[in-house]
Design a protein around this motif. Sequence first.
Motif, PDB file in Angstrom:
ATOM      1  N   ILE A 274       0.846  -1.195   0.000  1.00  0.00           N
ATOM      2  CA  ILE A 274       0.000   0.000   0.000  1.00  0.00           C
ATOM      3  C   ILE A 274       0.879   1.240   0.000  1.00  0.00           C
ATOM      4  O   ILE A 274       1.730   1.407   0.883  1.00  0.00           O
ATOM      5  N   GLU A 275       0.653   2.098  -0.960  1.00  0.00           N
ATOM      6  CA  GLU A 275       1.413   3.339  -1.074  1.00  0.00           C
ATOM      7  C   GLU A 275       0.453   4.508  -0.960  1.00  0.00           C
ATOM      8  O   GLU A 275       0.209   5.246  -1.912  1.00  0.00           O
ATOM      9  N   ASP A 276      -0.120   4.633   0.230  1.00  0.00           N
ATOM     10  CA  ASP A 276      -1.080   5.707   0.505  1.00  0.00           C
ATOM     11  C   ASP A 276      -0.962   6.036   1.989  1.00  0.00           C
ATOM     12  O   ASP A 276      -1.515   5.324   2.851  1.00  0.00           O
ATOM     13  N   GLN A 277      -0.237   7.095   2.298  1.00  0.00           N
ATOM     14  CA  GLN A 277       0.089   7.391   3.684  1.00  0.00           C
ATOM     15  C   GLN A 277      -1.139   7.746   4.506  1.00  0.00           C
ATOM     16  O   GLN A 277      -1.232   7.411   5.688  1.00  0.00           O
ATOM     17  N   ARG A 278      -2.119   8.417   3.904  1.00  0.00           N
ATOM     18  CA  ARG A 278      -3.325   8.785   4.669  1.00  0.00           C
ATOM     19  C   ARG A 278      -4.109   7.545   5.085  1.00  0.00           C
ATOM     20  O   ARG A 278      -4.667   7.492   6.190  1.00  0.00           O
ATOM     21  N   PHE A 279      -4.155   6.559   4.216  1.00  0.00           N
ATOM     22  CA  PHE A 279      -4.834   5.307   4.559  1.00  0.00           C
ATOM     23  C   PHE A 279      -4.085   4.584   5.681  1.00  0.00           C
ATOM     24  O   PHE A 279      -4.702   4.068   6.623  1.00  0.00           O
ATOM     25  N   LEU A 280      -2.762   4.565   5.599  1.00  0.00           N
ATOM     26  CA  LEU A 280      -1.959   3.920   6.647  1.00  0.00           C
ATOM     27  C   LEU A 280      -2.077   4.676   7.972  1.00  0.00           C
ATOM     28  O   LEU A 280      -2.088   4.059   9.041  1.00  0.00           O
ATOM     29  N   ASN A 281      -2.166   5.994   7.907  1.00  0.00           N
ATOM     30  CA  ASN A 281      -2.337   6.786   9.130  1.00  0.00           C
ATOM     31  C   ASN A 281      -3.644   6.439   9.836  1.00  0.00           C
ATOM     32  O   ASN A 281      -3.708   6.403  11.076  1.00  0.00           O
ATOM     33  N   LEU A 282      -4.693   6.194   9.044  1.00  0.00           N
ATOM     34  CA  LEU A 282      -5.992   5.841   9.630  1.00  0.00           C
ATOM     35  C   LEU A 282      -5.903   4.491  10.352  1.00  0.00           C
ATOM     36  O   LEU A 282      -6.437   4.339  11.462  1.00  0.00           O
ATOM     37  N   ILE A 283      -5.229   3.518   9.736  1.00  0.00           N
ATOM     38  CA  ILE A 283      -5.051   2.214  10.391  1.00  0.00           C
ATOM     39  C   ILE A 283      -4.225   2.380  11.663  1.00  0.00           C
ATOM     40  O   ILE A 283      -4.526   1.778  12.704  1.00  0.00           O
ATOM     41  N   TYR A 284      -3.202   3.216  11.588  1.00  0.00           N
ATOM     42  CA  TYR A 284      -2.346   3.441  12.763  1.00  0.00           C
ATOM     43  C   TYR A 284      -3.145   4.076  13.902  1.00  0.00           C
ATOM     44  O   TYR A 284      -2.950   3.748  15.081  1.00  0.00           O
ATOM     45  N   LYS A 285      -4.054   4.990  13.550  1.00  0.00           N
ATOM     46  CA  LYS A 285      -4.926   5.587  14.571  1.00  0.00           C
ATOM     47  C   LYS A 285      -5.743   4.515  15.284  1.00  0.00           C
ATOM     48  O   LYS A 285      -5.890   4.515  16.513  1.00  0.00           O
ATOM     49  N   LEU A 286      -6.317   3.585  14.500  1.00  0.00           N
ATOM     50  CA  LEU A 286      -7.142   2.530  15.080  1.00  0.00           C
ATOM     51  C   LEU A 286      -6.319   1.599  15.964  1.00  0.00           C
ATOM     52  O   LEU A 286      -6.807   1.100  16.980  1.00  0.00           O
ATOM     53  N   LEU A 287      -5.060   1.349  15.575  1.00  0.00           N
ATOM     54  CA  LEU A 287      -4.200   0.486  16.388  1.00  0.00           C
ATOM     55  C   LEU A 287      -3.858   1.147  17.712  1.00  0.00           C
ATOM     56  O   LEU A 287      -3.724   0.463  18.741  1.00  0.00           O
ATOM     57  N   LYS A 288      -3.694   2.466  17.691  1.00  0.00           N
ATOM     58  CA  LYS A 288      -3.259   3.185  18.882  1.00  0.00           C
ATOM     59  C   LYS A 288      -4.418   3.661  19.757  1.00  0.00           C
ATOM     60  O   LYS A 288      -4.199   4.287  20.794  1.00  0.00           O
ATOM     61  N   THR A 289      -5.644   3.362  19.348  1.00  0.00           N
ATOM     62  CA  THR A 289      -6.794   3.743  20.173  1.00  0.00           C
ATOM     63  C   THR A 289      -6.765   2.964  21.482  1.00  0.00           C
ATOM     64  O   THR A 289      -6.584   1.754  21.493  1.00  0.00           O
ATOM     65  N   GLY A 290      -6.954   3.666  22.560  1.00  0.00           N
ATOM     66  CA  GLY A 290      -6.919   3.004  23.863  1.00  0.00           C
ATOM     67  C   GLY A 290      -8.228   2.326  24.207  1.00  0.00           C
ATOM     68  O   GLY A 290      -9.153   2.252  23.401  1.00  0.00           O
TER      69      GLY A 290
END
Length: 625
Positions: free
Chosen positions: A190-206
């Motif tokens: 995947i070469e789409d940083q905004r999409f990866l940022n969204l997944i990273y947000k979900l991973l880091k949700t407490g």
Amino acid sequence: MIADVNTSKGLLRINKLKEINTRYHELGQEYKNKRIFRILFCQDVFVSAYEKIKSNKGAMTPSSDEASLDGMSLKRINRLMQKIKDELWNPRPARRTHIPKSRGKTRPLGIQGPEEKLVQEVIRMILEAIYEPTFLECSHGFRSGKGCLTAMNHIRTHFDGVSYLIEGDITKCYDSFNHEILVTLLKRRIEDQRFLNLIYKLLKTGYLETGSKSKGTFTLPKLGTPQGSVLSPMLANIYLHELDTFVMRWIAKNSEPRKNKRNPKKLDSTREIRNLERRLDHEKDPSCRKRLIIRIKQLKINLTKIPYLKQGLKAYYVRYADDWIVGINGPASKAKILKQQVKKFLLDKLDLNLNDAKTKISDMKVGQKVLFLGYELRLQSRGKITKMRPLNRPTFYKNTTGHKIKCCIPHQRIVHRLYERGYCDINGFPLAYKKWTVFDDHLIVRSFNAVRSGLLNYYALADDSNIFFRIDYILRYSCAKTLAHRHQSSIRKIFRKQGKTLNVEKTTQKGKVKRTSMPKFKNFTPRLKKVSLYDPFEIHMGRLTRSKLGRHCCICTSNDGVEMHHIKHIRKRKNTKEKQTFSTFMGLINRKQVPVCRDCHMKIHSGYYDGIKLAHLADPDLAKI
């Protein structure tokens, strides 16, 4: 207005993603997926995602802020899409609870909010289109057309001549996924940083703890994917796909054709048999001849039991979620080498720890058993010897049993589970299941049938189906005792009245007689039912066209601010003279969600429509909804 098959740009893009990734995979290449974040701006994708999750058991389970899917509308979806487009949306913390496991342990379960579930389902649809064509055949967990039974069928059909089984166990697998490694793996495709940022947000949700010990504690995770989330199984498959690739490459590199080398013990036995046969040709004493014949026969039988010295290696691998197993047709040294190399790979490349205590190497030749996905794996017995009499050739003895892995029913484990649930005592003696005595007779028999059918369907690949007679006996007599307890009778009278199949009749409101019974159990041959594979695009499109989002209010026919009203359970009323609530009405039209305007929705929750006749709910097209 919801998009149709011709204007649903989001779903068409997802379908195109799958086609491109499949084509590149068939050519042995990896496709770099770009500009996929824009798919999250398409209303049709969110509507299809909502239709997927709206009827799940946890749809109405409140999250940390007490929100649920009740009240979902196109306006709410559009507002969520705009926040995602502006990169202003931040997932809310999950509510974490602990569910009991065996041996007194618990499993943490994260309960997400409605918007989080919706966004995760959209991301899951996109990732499925990208990664599903590249997942290996040995992976069976959380994939379309695959499951526990396909994994067990793979073992039955492919694990041939296995001498050793390696049971893999990763310590706290889901809680130990490294976020940095996971995002790095995603960046390969995947070469789409905004999409990866969204997944990273979900991973880091407490998450907020709800347990008695640490209630109200907020935690920000540094590792792992939240168990219970919609996206977690897909991310786990992407992460553990690296393990699949490593093991399959090791197998391809180390596999050698299996060759049989003659055992020196066989040569000694063959030489002794020839010497005794020569003596038999010249011996004339009947008693001596008889002793020689008995001795020669015994040596020939023993000769079939002496194994060949096998050379080479064959190995087989299956994974379901974080449970994996490797079969080794070769020396024990190879099994130990593979175990150590997998341990090193998991630690160095994936930052996971292999549990040495639970990762066992079982020697199947000495009768050891392995429990995998609820089945008991054992090696087929090789004790059967047959005397062969070919035409114009001397008779000889042959070992006629094979050496495939057998999938058996762990009956003691199942009986213990039935005991824990109250169907029998600790020794497997049937007991009345008193929780169900408040139900009608046909519901009691149907409930027991559901338990019995569930076990039968799961163990459809068992090679020892005769074991199920014991389980069938427990459930049949537990059902009879439950009926006897309900009618204050005896099981003898119940069987005399309703037969061994416990045939129960029920008359419906229309006067039709429906019969429910528990059929007699018969032995069956292991067989995997064919699973129909459906195109995901067609499934998504079908949900989109059937969606009721955007329809008019089913009560007042207003089109202003229409949203979906959800209920947890539907139970059709037996007595039509009972109080008619709005949930009763939804039960009669067989719906768990109906479109209503905001004003009518507030009236439903305040009980305004309870007691009003169904005929007064004025929409004449209601039956068509």
